[in-house]
Design a protein around this motif. Structure first.
Motif, PDB file in Angstrom:
ATOM      1  N   TYR A 107      11.942 -44.761  -8.596  1.00  0.00           N
ATOM      2  CA  TYR A 107      12.444 -44.037  -7.424  1.00  0.00           C
ATOM      3  C   TYR A 107      13.623 -44.778  -6.800  1.00  0.00           C
ATOM      4  N   LEU A 108      13.449 -46.080  -6.534  1.00  0.00           N
ATOM      5  CA  LEU A 108      14.511 -46.822  -5.862  1.00  0.00           C
ATOM      6  C   LEU A 108      15.735 -46.969  -6.756  1.00  0.00           C
ATOM      7  N   ARG A 109      15.524 -47.229  -8.048  1.00  0.00           N
ATOM      8  CA  ARG A 109      16.680 -47.335  -8.957  1.00  0.00           C
ATOM      9  C   ARG A 109      17.432 -46.013  -9.033  1.00  0.00           C
ATOM     10  N   GLY A 110      16.690 -44.900  -9.069  1.00  0.00           N
ATOM     11  CA  GLY A 110      17.343 -43.598  -9.101  1.00  0.00           C
ATOM     12  C   GLY A 110      18.141 -43.325  -7.844  1.00  0.00           C
ATOM     13  N   ARG A 111      17.590 -43.673  -6.674  1.00  0.00           N
ATOM     14  CA  ARG A 111      18.313 -43.446  -5.426  1.00  0.00           C
ATOM     15  C   ARG A 111      19.568 -44.312  -5.353  1.00  0.00           C
ATOM     16  N   LEU A 112      19.483 -45.558  -5.791  1.00  0.00           N
ATOM     17  CA  LEU A 112      20.660 -46.418  -5.793  1.00  0.00           C
ATOM     18  C   LEU A 112      21.746 -45.868  -6.709  1.00  0.00           C
ATOM     19  N   LEU A 113      21.356 -45.371  -7.870  1.00  0.00           N
ATOM     20  CA  LEU A 113      22.338 -44.817  -8.795  1.00  0.00           C
ATOM     21  C   LEU A 113      22.970 -43.546  -8.234  1.00  0.00           C
ATOM     22  N   VAL A 114      22.164 -42.681  -7.643  1.00  0.00           N
ATOM     23  CA  VAL A 114      22.693 -41.458  -7.027  1.00  0.00           C
ATOM     24  C   VAL A 114      23.653 -41.806  -5.896  1.00  0.00           C
ATOM     25  N   SER A 115      23.294 -42.759  -5.056  1.00  0.00           N
ATOM     26  CA  SER A 115      24.146 -43.143  -3.934  1.00  0.00           C
ATOM     27  C   SER A 115      25.465 -43.737  -4.411  1.00  0.00           C
ATOM     28  N   THR A 116      25.413 -44.540  -5.455  1.00  0.00           N
ATOM     29  CA  THR A 116      26.652 -45.120  -5.984  1.00  0.00           C
ATOM     30  C   THR A 116      27.582 -44.040  -6.521  1.00  0.00           C
ATOM     31  N   ILE A 117      27.019 -43.099  -7.260  1.00  0.00           N
ATOM     32  CA  ILE A 117      27.835 -42.012  -7.805  1.00  0.00           C
ATOM     33  C   ILE A 117      28.471 -41.193  -6.685  1.00  0.00           C
ATOM     34  N   LEU A 118      27.685 -40.849  -5.673  1.00  0.00           N
ATOM     35  CA  LEU A 118      28.210 -40.038  -4.582  1.00  0.00           C
ATOM     36  C   LEU A 118      29.211 -40.813  -3.732  1.00  0.00           C
ATOM     37  N   ALA A 119      29.028 -42.134  -3.578  1.00  0.00           N
ATOM     38  CA  ALA A 119      29.988 -42.931  -2.816  1.00  0.00           C
ATOM     39  C   ALA A 119      31.351 -42.940  -3.509  1.00  0.00           C
TER      40      ALA A 119
ATOM     41  N   LEU B  91      37.712 -45.121   1.920  1.00  0.00           N
ATOM     42  CA  LEU B  91      36.790 -46.157   1.444  1.00  0.00           C
ATOM     43  C   LEU B  91      35.638 -46.355   2.429  1.00  0.00           C
ATOM     44  N   GLY B  92      35.956 -46.370   3.729  1.00  0.00           N
ATOM     45  CA  GLY B  92      34.903 -46.516   4.726  1.00  0.00           C
ATOM     46  C   GLY B  92      33.947 -45.338   4.738  1.00  0.00           C
ATOM     47  N   LEU B  93      34.501 -44.117   4.638  1.00  0.00           N
ATOM     48  CA  LEU B  93      33.646 -42.930   4.605  1.00  0.00           C
ATOM     49  C   LEU B  93      32.829 -42.878   3.319  1.00  0.00           C
ATOM     50  N   GLY B  94      33.400 -43.359   2.213  1.00  0.00           N
ATOM     51  CA  GLY B  94      32.633 -43.420   0.971  1.00  0.00           C
ATOM     52  C   GLY B  94      31.474 -44.392   1.065  1.00  0.00           C
ATOM     53  N   ALA B  95      31.715 -45.539   1.729  1.00  0.00           N
ATOM     54  CA  ALA B  95      30.623 -46.504   1.924  1.00  0.00           C
ATOM     55  C   ALA B  95      29.537 -45.930   2.819  1.00  0.00           C
ATOM     56  N   ILE B  96      29.932 -45.236   3.891  1.00  0.00           N
ATOM     57  CA  ILE B  96      28.948 -44.600   4.773  1.00  0.00           C
ATOM     58  C   ILE B  96      28.160 -43.546   4.003  1.00  0.00           C
TER      59      ILE B  96
ATOM     60  N   GLY C 283      27.596 -43.428   0.770  1.00  0.00           N
ATOM     61  CA  GLY C 283      26.695 -44.083  -0.172  1.00  0.00           C
ATOM     62  C   GLY C 283      25.464 -44.640   0.500  1.00  0.00           C
ATOM     63  N   PHE C 284      25.637 -45.222   1.698  1.00  0.00           N
ATOM     64  CA  PHE C 284      24.486 -45.781   2.412  1.00  0.00           C
ATOM     65  C   PHE C 284      23.552 -44.681   2.896  1.00  0.00           C
ATOM     66  N   THR C 285      24.111 -43.620   3.489  1.00  0.00           N
ATOM     67  CA  THR C 285      23.261 -42.551   4.015  1.00  0.00           C
ATOM     68  C   THR C 285      22.567 -41.778   2.895  1.00  0.00           C
ATOM     69  N   ASN C 286      23.173 -41.732   1.713  1.00  0.00           N
ATOM     70  CA  ASN C 286      22.547 -41.002   0.611  1.00  0.00           C
ATOM     71  C   ASN C 286      21.350 -41.728   0.029  1.00  0.00           C
ATOM     72  N   LEU C 287      21.123 -42.969   0.458  1.00  0.00           N
ATOM     73  CA  LEU C 287      19.866 -43.612   0.096  1.00  0.00           C
ATOM     74  C   LEU C 287      18.683 -42.886   0.716  1.00  0.00           C
TER      75      LEU C 287
END
Length: 383
Positions: A214-226, A243-248, A250-254
């Protein structure tokens, strides 16, 4: 004469158990921060366990595999932080300064629209909006609410421990769990009576796999979306904040379900300041991102590993956020996914098998074919 009085007998053991339960509950409440750290450590350990297991298959000692894995993760995080960290921080600071300006523009648009509907008293719209909407107060409320959520997460995570020490302790606990996992599991299940010791020991592997997946999948999804958000916003002309909005994002998509919505708010704030078609294109972009996560990435990378209905996942996110803040939104869903393994394998599956056995038709002796009936024993024949 029969007496109708009922006697209530209380054994000494019940009284002792009741008395001891009070200080025990108080002790558990005082140790709640430590329990939260253990929960975080177990999620971290389950996430990197496949890498350590892979290294062990190549004759690498388990403790060395844990150390090398943590060093590799630390090197990746440090490299990314030095590469994009300063730019992300600078853009987020500019974004915070942009919020009051964008809110004022929204109110100006609303005032213009109201004035167009009421030409006789153009000052009425301005007075009405200024009376009910305070731009500075609204801005302070948004910033204060975000800070309170972060403070709640920080306070519940650290408790009586320091913030930096909490991170180190969680990493140390997860590393120790990985390095000596077999001994730890064996000693824990020995405390349980048979046959529950063997049953629960058999579920440790599936639970760890589901929590980690679950956690690995969420991290991968967040990275792709960021990455996708950063590139898309750059194409749309928001390179100063991309870049700042992409980081935000990626973090919120966790955070499942709510993440894309939370990540879209600051992007729309920036788009309003640009005006024109940018607002519409940014809105369409985040709608596409929401659907991409929901219907493509989550089912492909996360859905098969969770085994929990999306409604229960959403309730886990909301409940975790309510109790533990952002930390709860991140660690409660994987624990729900792991608990689903116990529910399936120790209750639902045995219950289903028992129901199937009861539903099978039973044959009476008269229905058994003659050729298949056992012949009478010699003793019965002689009798």
């Amino acid at each position: 004469m029969a007496s109708n009085e009922q006697r209530i007998s209380i054994s000494l053991s019940s009284v002792v158990l009741l008395v001891l339960s009070v200080p025990l509950l108080a002790l558990l409440w005082q140790l709640r921060s430590l329990f939260l750290l253990v929960m975080i450590a177990i999620v971290l350990a389950a996430s990197i366990a496949p890498v350590v297991d892979w290294a062990e298959r190549y004759r690498v000692p388990r403790w060395l595999g844990v150390v090398l894995t943590y060093l590799a993760i630390a090197a990746i995080i440090t490299g990314v932080a030095f590469w994009v960290g300063p730019t992300v921080v600078e853009q987020i600071q500019r974004l915070i300064r942009q919020i009051p300006v964008s809110l004022k523009q929204i109110l100006d648009y609303a005032e213009t629209w109201v004035v167009s509907l009421n030409d006789e008293r153009p000052d009425f719209a301005s007075e009405l909006i200024n009376q009910f909407v305070d731009v500075q107060g609204l801005t302070r409320w948004v910033i204060r609410s975000s800070q309170q959520l972060l403070v709640r997460s920080y306070g519940l995570t650290t408790g009586i421990l320091g913030g930096f020490f909490s991170v180190i302790l969680a990493l140390f606990l997860s590393g120790y769990m990985l390095a000596d996992s077999r001994t730890l599991i064996k000693n824990l299940v020995r405390l349980l009576p048979q046959p529950w010791d063997d049953r629960l020991a058999a579920q440790v592997g599936p639970m760890s796999n589901r929590i980690g997946s679950y956690l690995r999948g969420r991290l991968l999804v967040s990275t792709i979306l960021a990455v996708a958000t950063t590139v898309s916003l750059t194409i749309l002309g928001l390179s100063d904040f991309a870049l700042g909005l992409g980081a935000i994002s990626g973090f919120t998509n966790l955070i499942p379900f709510l993440g894309p919505i939370l990540g879209a708010i600051p992007a729309l704030v920036v788009a309003i300041s640009q005006g024109g078609w940018t607002i519409l294109w940014v809105l369409i972009l985040y709608i596409v991102i929401q659907n991409l996560e929901t219907y493509v990435l989550d089912p492909l990378l996360v859905g098969t590993s969770v085994g929990v209905h999306p409604l229960y996942q959403l309730l886990a996110v909301l409940g975790g956020t309510q109790v533990l803040g952002i930390i709860g939104a991140l660690i409660v869903p994987p624990w729900i996914a792991g608990g689903a393994v116990l529910l399936e394998n120790l209750y639902l599956r045995p219950k289903l098998m028992a129901e199937r056995r009861r539903s099978l038709p039973t044959k009476s002796p008269s229905e058994t074919p003659v050729g298949n009936r056992p012949s009478p024993s010699p003793m019965m024949a002689d009798g």
